[in-house]
Design a protein around this motif. Structure first.
Motif, PDB file in Angstrom:
ATOM      1  N   GLU A 161      17.893   5.189  83.087  1.00 24.05           N
ATOM      2  CA  GLU A 161      17.533   6.118  84.157  1.00 24.05           C
ATOM      3  C   GLU A 161      18.269   7.449  84.003  1.00 24.05           C
ATOM      4  O   GLU A 161      17.676   8.525  84.139  1.00 24.05           O
ATOM      5  N   ARG A 162      19.563   7.378  83.704  1.00 23.03           N
ATOM      6  CA  ARG A 162      20.335   8.609  83.483  1.00 23.03           C
ATOM      7  C   ARG A 162      19.775   9.394  82.304  1.00 23.03           C
ATOM      8  O   ARG A 162      19.647  10.621  82.354  1.00 23.03           O
ATOM      9  N   ALA A 163      19.435   8.688  81.226  1.00 17.69           N
ATOM     10  CA  ALA A 163      18.886   9.352  80.035  1.00 17.69           C
ATOM     11  C   ALA A 163      17.545   9.995  80.344  1.00 17.69           C
ATOM     12  O   ALA A 163      17.256  11.111  79.886  1.00 17.69           O
ATOM     13  N   ALA A 164      16.709   9.313  81.110  1.00 16.33           N
ATOM     14  CA  ALA A 164      15.405   9.868  81.456  1.00 16.33           C
ATOM     15  C   ALA A 164      15.556  11.170  82.243  1.00 16.33           C
ATOM     16  O   ALA A 164      14.835  12.140  82.005  1.00 16.33           O
ATOM     17  N   LYS A 165      16.509  11.187  83.168  1.00 14.99           N
ATOM     18  CA  LYS A 165      16.757  12.408  83.948  1.00 14.99           C
ATOM     19  C   LYS A 165      17.324  13.502  83.060  1.00 14.99           C
ATOM     20  O   LYS A 165      16.939  14.668  83.161  1.00 14.99           O
ATOM     21  N   ARG A 166      18.252  13.134  82.190  1.00 18.31           N
ATOM     22  CA  ARG A 166      18.928  14.100  81.333  1.00 18.31           C
ATOM     23  C   ARG A 166      17.964  14.751  80.347  1.00 18.31           C
ATOM     24  O   ARG A 166      18.030  15.951  80.078  1.00 18.31           O
ATOM     25  N   TYR A 167      17.075  13.949  79.792  1.00 16.55           N
ATOM     26  CA  TYR A 167      16.199  14.445  78.728  1.00 16.55           C
ATOM     27  C   TYR A 167      14.776  14.695  79.184  1.00 16.55           C
ATOM     28  O   TYR A 167      13.885  14.908  78.366  1.00 16.55           O
ATOM     29  N   ALA A 168      14.542  14.707  80.484  1.00 16.41           N
ATOM     30  CA  ALA A 168      13.194  14.954  81.023  1.00 16.41           C
ATOM     31  C   ALA A 168      12.773  16.371  80.688  1.00 16.41           C
ATOM     32  O   ALA A 168      13.559  17.318  80.747  1.00 16.41           O
ATOM     33  N   THR A 169      11.510  16.512  80.344  1.00 15.31           N
ATOM     34  CA  THR A 169      10.973  17.851  80.083  1.00 15.31           C
ATOM     35  C   THR A 169      10.366  18.376  81.372  1.00 15.31           C
ATOM     36  O   THR A 169       9.681  17.666  82.096  1.00 15.31           O
TER      37      THR A 169
END
Length: 86
Positions: free
Chosen positions: A77-85
């Motif tokens: 979840e953190r990665a998805a937020k961090r790397y979201a376009t």
């Protein structure tokens, strides 16, 4: 590097060795040792893995063990937020 302490199930030998290998690679600046350094490189991995196992066995905590799947989901979840376009 990932935290290995206070998880259920506890870290296994393969995870401990992988962490030791990552550490030795980082310290030495080499992902694959030369033939001249191969013996000392892997001896360091073995020794660090051995000591890490003792460390994990001896650490104490009053906190309940963390669930690996729950922690992995939080990390995704953190990665998805961090790397979201956007």
């Amino acid at each position: 590097m990932r935290t290995l302490h206070n998880f259920e199930p506890a870290a296994n030998d393969a995870e401990i060795r992988a962490a030791a290998l990552q550490y030795v690679r980082k310290i030495s600046g080499s992902t694959h040792p030369s033939k001249a350094n191969e013996e000392v490189f892997y001896r360091a991995v073995d020794e660090i893995a051995h000591l890490t196992g003792h460390l994990l066995d001896d650490l104490v905590t009053t906190a309940p063990p963390k669930d690996r799947e729950v922690e992995a989901a939080k990390a995704r979840e953190r990665a998805a937020k961090r790397y979201a376009t956007s």
